[in-house]
Motif scaffolding. Structure first.
Motif, mmCIF file in Angstrom:
data_model
loop_
_atom_site.group_PDB
_atom_site.id
_atom_site.type_symbol
_atom_site.label_atom_id
_atom_site.label_comp_id
_atom_site.label_asym_id
_atom_site.label_seq_id
_atom_site.Cartn_x
_atom_site.Cartn_y
_atom_site.Cartn_z
ATOM 1 N N ASN A 104 0.641 -1.173 0.099
ATOM 2 C CA ASN A 104 -0.040 -0.010 -0.002
ATOM 3 C C ASN A 104 0.808 1.024 -0.026
ATOM 4 O OD1 ASN A 104 -2.318 -1.480 0.060
ATOM 5 N ND2 ASN A 104 -2.260 -1.549 2.139
ATOM 6 N N GLU A 105 2.184 1.243 0.858
ATOM 7 C CA GLU A 105 2.992 2.587 1.002
ATOM 8 C C GLU A 105 3.497 2.857 -0.278
ATOM 9 O OE1 GLU A 105 5.047 1.471 4.498
ATOM 10 O OE2 GLU A 105 3.486 1.301 5.534
ATOM 11 N N VAL A 106 3.768 1.833 -1.039
ATOM 12 C CA VAL A 106 4.861 2.073 -2.260
ATOM 13 C C VAL A 106 4.090 1.834 -3.657
ATOM 14 C CG1 VAL A 106 6.940 1.601 -3.323
ATOM 15 C CG2 VAL A 106 6.712 1.785 -0.890
ATOM 16 N N ILE A 107 3.594 0.419 -3.701
ATOM 17 C CA ILE A 107 2.820 0.050 -4.836
ATOM 18 C C ILE A 107 1.565 0.664 -5.125
ATOM 19 C CG2 ILE A 107 1.845 -2.115 -5.902
ATOM 20 C CD1 ILE A 107 4.055 -3.696 -4.561
ATOM 21 N N GLU A 108 0.705 0.685 -4.181
ATOM 22 C CA GLU A 108 -0.566 1.324 -4.602
ATOM 23 C C GLU A 108 -0.599 2.986 -4.650
ATOM 24 O OE1 GLU A 108 -4.615 0.674 -5.389
ATOM 25 O OE2 GLU A 108 -2.976 -0.494 -5.390
ATOM 26 N N GLU A 109 0.611 3.371 -3.876
ATOM 27 C CA GLU A 109 0.775 4.991 -4.124
ATOM 28 C C GLU A 109 1.251 5.111 -5.681
ATOM 29 O OE1 GLU A 109 3.043 8.580 -1.963
ATOM 30 O OE2 GLU A 109 4.164 6.693 -1.731
ATOM 31 N N ALA A 110 2.047 4.233 -5.971
ATOM 32 C CA ALA A 110 2.418 4.376 -7.587
ATOM 33 C C ALA A 110 1.272 4.270 -8.545
ATOM 34 C CB ALA A 110 3.848 3.713 -7.748
ATOM 35 N N ALA A 111 0.423 3.083 -8.131
ATOM 36 C CA ALA A 111 -0.587 2.807 -8.946
ATOM 37 C C ALA A 111 -1.581 4.201 -8.990
ATOM 38 C CB ALA A 111 -1.285 1.679 -8.518
ATOM 39 N N THR A 112 -1.511 4.746 -7.853
ATOM 40 C CA THR A 112 -2.578 6.062 -7.639
ATOM 41 C C THR A 112 -2.116 7.194 -8.570
ATOM 42 O OG1 THR A 112 -3.335 5.396 -5.685
ATOM 43 C CG2 THR A 112 -3.584 7.592 -6.193
ATOM 44 N N ALA A 113 -0.480 7.473 -8.556
ATOM 45 C CA ALA A 113 0.140 8.432 -9.134
ATOM 46 C C ALA A 113 -0.214 8.213 -10.684
ATOM 47 C CB ALA A 113 1.385 8.763 -8.756
ATOM 48 N N ARG A 114 0.176 7.185 -11.108
ATOM 49 C CA ARG A 114 0.269 6.916 -12.662
ATOM 50 C C ARG A 114 -1.349 6.702 -13.098
ATOM 51 N NH1 ARG A 114 4.799 8.604 -15.334
ATOM 52 N NH2 ARG A 114 6.629 7.725 -14.270
ATOM 53 N N GLY A 115 -2.074 6.308 -12.240
ATOM 54 C CA GLY A 115 -3.749 6.170 -12.640
ATOM 55 C C GLY A 115 -4.043 7.289 -12.757
ATOM 56 N N LYS A 116 -3.770 8.378 -11.904
ATOM 57 C CA LYS A 116 -4.287 9.590 -12.125
ATOM 58 C C LYS A 116 -3.599 10.475 -13.575
ATOM 59 C CE LYS A 116 -5.215 10.896 -7.171
ATOM 60 N NZ LYS A 116 -4.728 11.666 -6.366
ATOM 61 N N GLU A 117 -2.331 10.135 -13.711
ATOM 62 C CA GLU A 117 -1.870 10.551 -14.803
ATOM 63 C C GLU A 117 -2.384 9.965 -16.054
ATOM 64 O OE1 GLU A 117 2.469 10.646 -17.070
ATOM 65 O OE2 GLU A 117 2.396 9.653 -14.906
ATOM 66 N N MET A 118 -2.658 8.601 -16.210
ATOM 67 C CA MET A 118 -3.440 7.999 -17.385
ATOM 68 C C MET A 118 -4.639 8.526 -17.751
ATOM 69 S SD MET A 118 -3.047 5.740 -19.783
ATOM 70 C CE MET A 118 -1.938 4.566 -19.641
ATOM 71 N N VAL A 119 -5.542 8.944 -16.552
ATOM 72 C CA VAL A 119 -7.032 9.708 -16.708
ATOM 73 C C VAL A 119 -6.902 10.676 -17.304
ATOM 74 C CG1 VAL A 119 -8.978 10.338 -15.387
ATOM 75 C CG2 VAL A 119 -7.945 8.127 -14.993
ATOM 76 N N ALA A 120 -5.943 11.664 -16.996
ATOM 77 C CA ALA A 120 -5.742 12.855 -17.318
ATOM 78 C C ALA A 120 -5.275 12.868 -18.860
ATOM 79 C CB ALA A 120 -4.719 13.874 -16.678
ATOM 80 N N LEU A 121 -4.317 11.992 -19.059
ATOM 81 C CA LEU A 121 -3.843 11.937 -20.531
ATOM 82 C C LEU A 121 -5.032 11.395 -21.321
ATOM 83 C CD1 LEU A 121 -1.349 11.522 -22.455
ATOM 84 C CD2 LEU A 121 -1.087 9.246 -21.621
#
Length: 163
Positions: A104-121
């Motif tokens: 959660n602290e690393v993997i899901e945080e990265a999934a969240t950051a890149r998920g938000k980036e993908m949605v915006a893209l």
């Protein structure tokens, strides 16, 4: 596998009725397969997808970083993503729990950051329309685990196929 399923069972084999869904690296794979074969998979569910893979040093090491827009995941399918008649419909989600361990602290945080980036893209560059071509969700109690993905899976199916 899909040809066997379509031959052995009563299915609607059309792309608009065929989904591929996965979580974590499976979510990444769902995006990859559907954007490269939108004639087969018209729907892709990406639960806590590892869009960071190959970019961010989540498991250590030194990876280049950079944007998803310039990545080897997105660049080869830019034409598909730009074409509303060809591109797959997408579901992207992530959990917001950041306690309980590395997952959660690393993997899901990265999934969240890149998920938000993908949605915006997808919305900003490729013109995906939220709610019809793209559905995204933040899960307030979501973790990077099978329990969370199983809880969200019915939401994916309802978004793709209705109640």
């Amino acid at each position: 596998v899909k040809p066997f399923i379509d031959a052995a069972y009563r299915t609607d084999p059309s792309a608009k009725s065929t989904a591929i869904v996965g979580s974590s690296r499976g979510g990444l794979a769902s995006f990859y397969v559907a954007t490269r074969h939108p004639d087969v998979f018209g729907l892709a569910g990406c639960l806590s997808p590892s869009f960071w893979a190959g970019l961010d040093p989540v498991f250590g090491g030194s990876l280049p970083g950079g944007t998803l827009a310039d990545s080897g995941l997105v660049q080869p399918v830019a034409a598909t993503l730009s074409d509303p008649a060809a591109r797959p419909r997408l579901w992207i989600d992530w959990g917001l729990v950041r306690t309980g361990g590395f997952h959660n602290e690393v993997i899901e945080e990265a999934a969240t950051a890149r998920g938000k980036e993908m949605v915006a893209l997808l919305e900003g560059t490729y013109g995906y329309v939220d709610g019809s071509e793209l559905t995204w969700e933040e899960d307030l109690i979501g973790e990077h685990d099978e329990v969370s993905w199983a809880r969200r899976f019915p939401h994916v199916m309802k978004a793709f196929f209705g109640p």
